[in-house]
Design a protein around this motif. Structure first.
Motif: not given
Ligand code: AMP
Length: 399
Positions: A203, A294, A356, A320-325, A199, A274, A221, A196-197, A239, A225
């Motif tokens: 990776k 998303g 993360d 991470p699978m999403g914006v976990f912050e 970009k 966001f 993440g 995830g993450g 993103l 997309f």
């Protein structure tokens, strides 16, 4: 692992120069907010003390930009380490020079000294030979226990080994290489990688390397997309790395050829902005409106990923699978963390590749419920890319 370790050498009476990774997070009052990097190095430090060696620890902390700066002093780590080992830990004012040499020479067997931040000298990151030589003069043997810095060829991780004959791995380094190495080289199957993450660009080498090894690759993440775009889907304001769409298409095509299954989210949590306070809703991946983005995976995706993860023999997770912050977009990441703990309880080998995902596992209180949480974000990524780490190559071979 084909490298000598601290178990292979005699430590009694020796000046043992140890590269640790005490690059711990500090708050504005310079209080340590997570001491895992210190606690994880305790086995190595305790071994040196109990064998009657003199432990001379060196590390970087933060990015002081090549000059002394009290904000980046290793002092808080010296205080914490002393508490943890119940023993005095001295802190030198620098990491090289006559005063430091005198301090080292006055050490008794079993004592511990921390040298001040090696990055107070720009020569550290330049891997300057003269600087490396000065560091090397402080030790009879060298131990590298800083997995988190092993992907950098710096003076304290690589250069120094050119001037000390005996250079070996500490227990943390050994543990990291054993777990990550074994997970990749001899995985219990099915082998599932979960990436995830933000970009793809960060990776892509990991994806390409893992595609040769895994049975299933799960992508969540922000980077999912760019894959959806490559599949011709509407992704709204999510993103997107426009210049990587072609690459994503190639990865999808290659995976078909090599028989690796790529699993993408089935639904996502979308919002207009966001922003944690932006109202959100769950939609299928085929129904993202043009003006929404998303920000997390949805419940169907969690179910889909869970089914796959619960069947896995080995799972490697990075990103991470999403914006976990943001609390409202953190659910996917934390549910996945819990699923990994369940998969571990069922017998899977689960390895969390730093950064993360390690922070998420830690925050969820599940650190001890997975097989291994790497202390190195960048280093574990480079390892997953299949790259050799300079700080590891530099150590003495065991055969
Ligand atoms: P990376 O350093 O590439 O692993 O990216 C980590 C970052 O990705 C985290 O800060 C997340 O907030 C971010 N991220 C994860 N999912 C998304 C998403 N759907 N949209 C934007 N950013 C995301």
């Amino acid at each position: 692992m084909n490298k000598l370790t601290i178990d292979n050498i005699d430590l009694k009476g020796k000046r043992v120069l140890v590269r640790v990774d005490f690059n711990v997070p500090l708050d504005e009052n310079l209080k340590i907010t997570d001491d895992i990097r210190i606690t994880e190095s305790l086995p190595t430090i305790k071994k040196i003390i109990s064998d009657g060696g003199k432990a001379i620890l060196m590390s970087h902390l933060g990015r002081p930009k090549g000059g002394p700066n009290p904000k980046y002093s290793l002092k808080p780590t010296a205080v914490r380490l002393a508490e943890l080992i119940g023993k005095e830990v001295k802190l030198a004012t620098d990491c090289i020079g006559d005063e430091v040499k005198a301090m080292v020479n006055s050490m008794k067997d079993g004592e511990v000294l921390i040298l001040e931040n090696v990055r107070f000298h720009p020569e550290e990151e330049k891997n300057d030979p003269e600087f490396a030589k000065k560091l090397a003069e402080l030790g009879d043997v060298y131990v590298n226990d800083a997995f988190g810095s092993a992907h950098r060829a710096h003076a304290s991780t690589e250069g120094v080994t050119r001037y000390i004959k005996t250079s070996v791995a500490g227990y943390l380094m050994q543990k990291e290489l054993d777990y990550l190495g074994k997970a990749i080289a001899e995985p219990k199957r099915p082998f599932v990688a979960l990436l995830g993450g933000a970009k793809i660009s960060g990776k892509i080498d990991v994806i390409n390397n893992l595609l040769n090894k895994v049975d299933t690759l799960i992508v969540g993440g922000g980077m999912a997309f760019t894959f959806f775009k490559a599949m011709g889907k509407e992704i709204g304001k999510s993103l997107l790395e426009t210049e990587k769409v072609q690459l994503a298409a190639e990865v999808l095509a290659n995976s078909k050829k090599s028989g690796v299954r790529i699993l993408l989210p089935a639904d996502v949590v979308i919002a207009s902005e966001f922003d944690n306070n932006s109202p959100s809703q769950v939609v299928s991946i085929d129904d993202i409106p043009a003006d929404k983005m998303g920000l997390d995976i949805g419940p169907e995706s969690i179910k889909l990923f869970s089914n796959e993860l619960m069947k896995a023999g080995t799972i490697v997770w990075n990103g991470p699978m999403g914006v976990f912050e943001m609390d409202n977009f953190a659910k996917g990441t934390f549910e996945i963390a819990a699923i990994l703990a369940n998969a571990t309880a069922k017998g899977a080998v689960t390895v969390i590749g730093g950064g993360d995902s390690a922070a998420a596992i830690s925050k969820a209180g599940l650190k001890d419920k997975v097989t291994h949480v790497s202390t190195g974000g960048g280093a574990s990524l480079e390892f997953l890319e299949g790259k050799a780490l300079p700080g590891v190559i530099a150590l003495n071979d065991s055969k």
